[in-house]
Every structure is written in C-alpha cells, then in structure tokens.
Design an enzyme around this catalytic site. Structure first.
Site, PDB file in Angstrom:
ATOM      1  N   HIS A 110      20.322  58.333 -30.572  1.00 39.83           N
ATOM      2  CA  HIS A 110      20.428  56.904 -30.867  1.00 39.83           C
ATOM      3  C   HIS A 110      19.303  56.103 -30.211  1.00 39.83           C
ATOM      4  O   HIS A 110      19.482  55.586 -29.094  1.00 39.83           O
ATOM      5  CB  HIS A 110      21.773  56.371 -30.364  1.00 39.83           C
ATOM      6  CG  HIS A 110      22.956  56.830 -31.133  1.00 39.83           C
ATOM      7  ND1 HIS A 110      23.509  56.087 -32.156  1.00 39.83           N
ATOM      8  CD2 HIS A 110      23.709  57.958 -31.033  1.00 39.83           C
ATOM      9  CE1 HIS A 110      24.557  56.741 -32.661  1.00 39.83           C
ATOM     10  NE2 HIS A 110      24.701  57.877 -31.988  1.00 39.83           N
ATOM     11  N   GLU A 126      18.441  53.141 -30.898  1.00 37.79           N
ATOM     12  CA  GLU A 126      18.865  51.744 -30.780  1.00 37.79           C
ATOM     13  C   GLU A 126      19.651  51.488 -29.501  1.00 37.79           C
ATOM     14  O   GLU A 126      19.868  50.332 -29.117  1.00 37.79           O
ATOM     15  CB  GLU A 126      19.697  51.340 -32.008  1.00 37.79           C
ATOM     16  CG  GLU A 126      21.122  51.840 -32.042  1.00 37.79           C
ATOM     17  CD  GLU A 126      21.286  53.300 -32.467  1.00 37.79           C
ATOM     18  OE1 GLU A 126      22.451  53.735 -32.605  1.00 37.79           O
ATOM     19  OE2 GLU A 126      20.261  53.996 -32.653  1.00 37.79           O
ATOM     20  N   CYS A 140      22.418  59.383 -36.432  1.00 38.31           N
ATOM     21  CA  CYS A 140      23.720  60.006 -36.221  1.00 38.31           C
ATOM     22  C   CYS A 140      24.472  60.109 -37.552  1.00 38.31           C
ATOM     23  O   CYS A 140      24.068  60.862 -38.428  1.00 38.31           O
ATOM     24  CB  CYS A 140      24.503  59.236 -35.159  1.00 38.31           C
ATOM     25  SG  CYS A 140      25.869  60.184 -34.417  1.00 38.31           S
TER      26      CYS A 140
END
Length: 229
Positions: free
Chosen positions: A195, A197, A86
C-alpha cells in the site's frame, strides 16, 4: 491531473488513496462509485484496497463485473495510468488487465506489517522518482496476496521488465519469484499488493510511497506539456 478513486461495496482504502492524491500531491481527485459508466473526464485511475463485495467467490471476482469496469478497460487501452493496490490488484487480475492470479498467503494467515520492497524497474511511469534497485518500506495488509503465474508467463514478465516491485530479503506471502507488483506490456497499468498510499507522510511512518504518486504526476505533466506545446 484529475484522478478517479473507484469505490466498490467493501472498499476500505479509498480514503487513504484519496488523501494521498489530495494532500500528498495537491491534485484534483474524486471518488467514483462502481455504478458509474464513464471515466472520460479523468487523467488517472486508482483502484484501492479492501474487500470488494466481501471477497465472495474470489477476491475481485465480482467487482470485475461492475458497471465501471468497461470504462477502466477503455482507460487502460487509451494509455491512462491505472493503479490497483491490494484488492485493486486482484480486480485488475480478474479483469484480465494483468496476467496471473492471487492465492491465499502461504501460511493461510492475514498479514499486516511494513515490508521492504526492491524497485526492480524504475523506468516506468510509476517509478521514475525511485532509484534502480532501491529498497523502500511499504505496508502490506492482505490474506490473499500470494501472486501466482505459470512458468511461461513469469518468463515473459521478466523478459519484458514487467516486474516492478519484489519483496526484499523475506517473502511474506509465498508469491512466485518474490513478486510484489507488475505492470502490463503497455506499461500504464500497475498492480501491487503493498500500500504506497499508506506511506505518503511522515506521520504515517515514512514517505516512501509518495514518490510513486509523484512519478505518475510527473508523467502526466510531461505528457500534457508535449500535447499542448
């Protein structure tokens, strides 16, 4: 594997990245403040999402001049895995470690949703745990995720298999050729808007992002074994 999570003023996904490594992989990970000047002790570098320096000028434009960035460039040249997610992707673009630029989303609105991605290239240090053309579910959360590059750059990206992820079925932000993530020519720097994560544990909804971090760890272990053998 010892991993650095770079923290800029305005980063807000650093904790997510930290725990993806610590809990998802069970590996050593540290926060590294943007004022530091070396990353020599680390095996992998993560640049998380957020709004570094408030996204003033352009997203990532000020962070690119932070003290830590020459060390990131040095690590990239040394072949260490570097992941920018991002805002981290935007920083890598501003730093010239990846080609192209980010524009505002086509609808000029912030988007926050889980989005299907296609693994366009599973022969990278970031994607070897995925199947080729596998469709995975990964969250996005951005207002400036509309990836752009000129026709010549796009041709080079496609010819060199540098497009790693594409949006599947519906492009949420207008990115050229549905691009969601790319790597550099050397293959050790990945920038992506989604994302991973935030998709490393069932409690988060799914674990499709975990295999990206597992791929990095597998690469490091194989490389480390080759050096020490």
């Amino acid at each position: 594997m010892k991993t650095a999570v770079i923290v800029f003023p305005g980063s807000n996904c650093d904790s997510d990245m930290f725990y993806a490594i610590k809990d998802g992989l069970g590996e050593d990970v540290s926060y590294v403040w943007h004022t530091e000047t070396t990353l020599d002790d680390y095996d992998a570098i993560m640049i998380p999402g957020g709004f570094s320096y408030g996204d003033y000028l352009r997203s990532g434009a000020i962070a690119r001049f932070s003290n830590i960035m020459p060390a990131v460039v040095k690590a990239a040249k040394a072949g260490k895995p570097i992941l920018g997610v991002c805002n981290g992707f935007q920083v890598l673009l501003e730093a010239g470690l990846l080609p192209g630029a980010m524009l505002r989303n086509k609808e000029l609105k912030f988007i926050c949703q889980t989005t299907p991605l296609v693994v366009e290239n599973n022969n990278t240090i970031f994607t070897k745990e995925y199947e080729d053309n596998e469709v995975i579910q990964v969250p996005i959360a951005h207002g400036e995720g509309n990836y752009f590059c000129d026709g010549r750059t796009l041709q080079q990206l496609e010819e060199n298999n540098q497009v790693v992820f594409k949006y599947h079925s519906k492009n949420p932000n207008g990115s050229v050729a549905d691009i969601a993530g790319i790597i550099n020519e050397q293959g050790n720097v990945l920038g992506m808007m989604p994302h991973p994560e935030r998709a490393v544990d069932d409690i988060l909804g799914n674990k499709d992002g975990l295999r990206l971090f597992q791929s990095i760890l597998k690469h490091w272990r194989e490389s480390h074994a080759a050096v020490t053998s």
